[in-house]
Design an enzyme around this catalytic site. Structure first.
Site: not given
Length: 337
Positions: A176, A279, A309
């Site tokens: 991320s 995601d 995610h």
């Protein structure tokens, strides 16, 4: 063509009970502590999250020993080292940057403690998990600078890591926001000179990139998750510098956008990009993959169709184990070249 959010019915993945509860608890904590003009109630977050998230950091568990190294107490710059104990053979080094939208996270968070321990054991590598400063208190480019400062520190003090750490087989990795940092630090390495560290590869796990455009996945994936669109926008506002031109097309966020760098002139390392089918950021991640490919970079794309995610937080999800397997294969392929 614009896709109205209300017209899209996206079926959410079926998650086990434990991850669903964990996501709900985390979302409640984040919503409580991160609000009002995109400020973070840091003291409240630390107080409320501690019993749920903070690891006791046992020195050795599951065949992996850990210890911490402080670089600069004045800016809380430090890292945690994970060392597999079953071998004294020369091992690759993975420099890891945690996620959290540049606003949350630390190596001592149990979610990252567990993942990095599993990464060290599964890949059979020494993992260095970096504690960088957080937004909104510290904005771009502080996090990128902190990351490169750690590399310079390790490069000049090889004895900080175990004797079997091979800095000539170094990999940068992150998930991320950490994937964003890992990319930019890798680019800085290409423009710089390090003595011992040779970056053999970049591992980008669902990297956090974005732009002013609303992509199809940002419009389509509206189910509750750890990164709803409104929170993503707030993360960007909290991290990017102030100013009329500092929108989501800033070069730090939209790496493939109007201010994109020309990587074809750099000795950018082989890269692997991991994408989840649930995601919200997946379209930006695929653009990143295509951008690297078009620049002549050796890059692989691995897609997990059912992954949300930050899926790797949860050992109950099969993709979390597959991720370690795929990273191990990538590392071993690159270190032998």
């Amino acid at each position: 063509m614009e896709i109205p959010v209300s017209s899209v019915n996206e079926k959410a993945p079926s998650l086990p009970l434990k991850p669903r509860i964990a996501i709900a608890v985390l979302n409640s904590l984040i919503n409580l502590c991160f609000k009002n003009h995109d400020t973070m109630h840091r003291g409240l977050w630390n107080l409320l999250s501690k019993p749920l998230l903070t690891s006791s950091n046992p020195k050795s568990i599951n065949g992996v020993m850990t210890y911490d190294v402080t670089i600069d107490p004045s800016r809380d710059l430090w890292f945690r080292v994970y060392v597999p104990t079953a071998t004294t053979a020369s091992l690759p080094v993975i420099i890891y940057f945690h996620g959290g939208g540049f606003v949350l996270g630390s190596p001592h968070i149990k979610l990252y403690e567990d993942f990095c321990r599993g990464l060290a054991a599964g890949v059979v590598a020494i993992v260095v998990s970096i504690n960088y400063r957080l937004a909104p208190e510290q904005k771009y480019p502080v996090q990128h600078n902190d990351g490169f400062d750690v590399l310079k520190f390790i490069d000049g003090k090889k004895h900080i890591l175990p004797e079997n750490a091979d800095l000539a087989r170094c990999f940068l990795a992150g998930d991320s926001a950490g994937g964003n940092i890992a990319h930019h630090v890798t680019k800085t390495v290409c423009d710089s000179y390090l003595v011992e560290i040779k970056v053999k590869g970049l591992v980008a796990i669902q990297p956090f990139f974005g732009g002013e455009e609303r992509t199809e996945s940002e419009k389509r994936l509206i189910r509750p998750s750890l990164v709803p669109l409104e929170r993503i926008d707030r993360f960007w506002r909290s991290w990017l510098p102030a100013g009329d031109k500092c929108n989501r097309d800033h070069k730090a966020a939209n790496v493939t956008g109007p201010e994109a760098s020309d990587l074809s002139t750099l000795d950018f390392p082989a890269t692997i990009v991991f994408v989840g089918g649930f995601d919200i950021l997946q379209d930006w991640q695929r653009r990143y993959y295509n951008w690297l490919k078009n620049a002549g970079i050796k890059v692989d794309l691995v897609e997990y169709p059912s992954a949300i995610h930050c899926f790797f937080y949860f050992a109950e999800l099969p993709e979390s184990h597959q991720l370690i397997t795929d990273i191990r294969q990538f590392v071993h392929e690159q270190e032998n070249k």
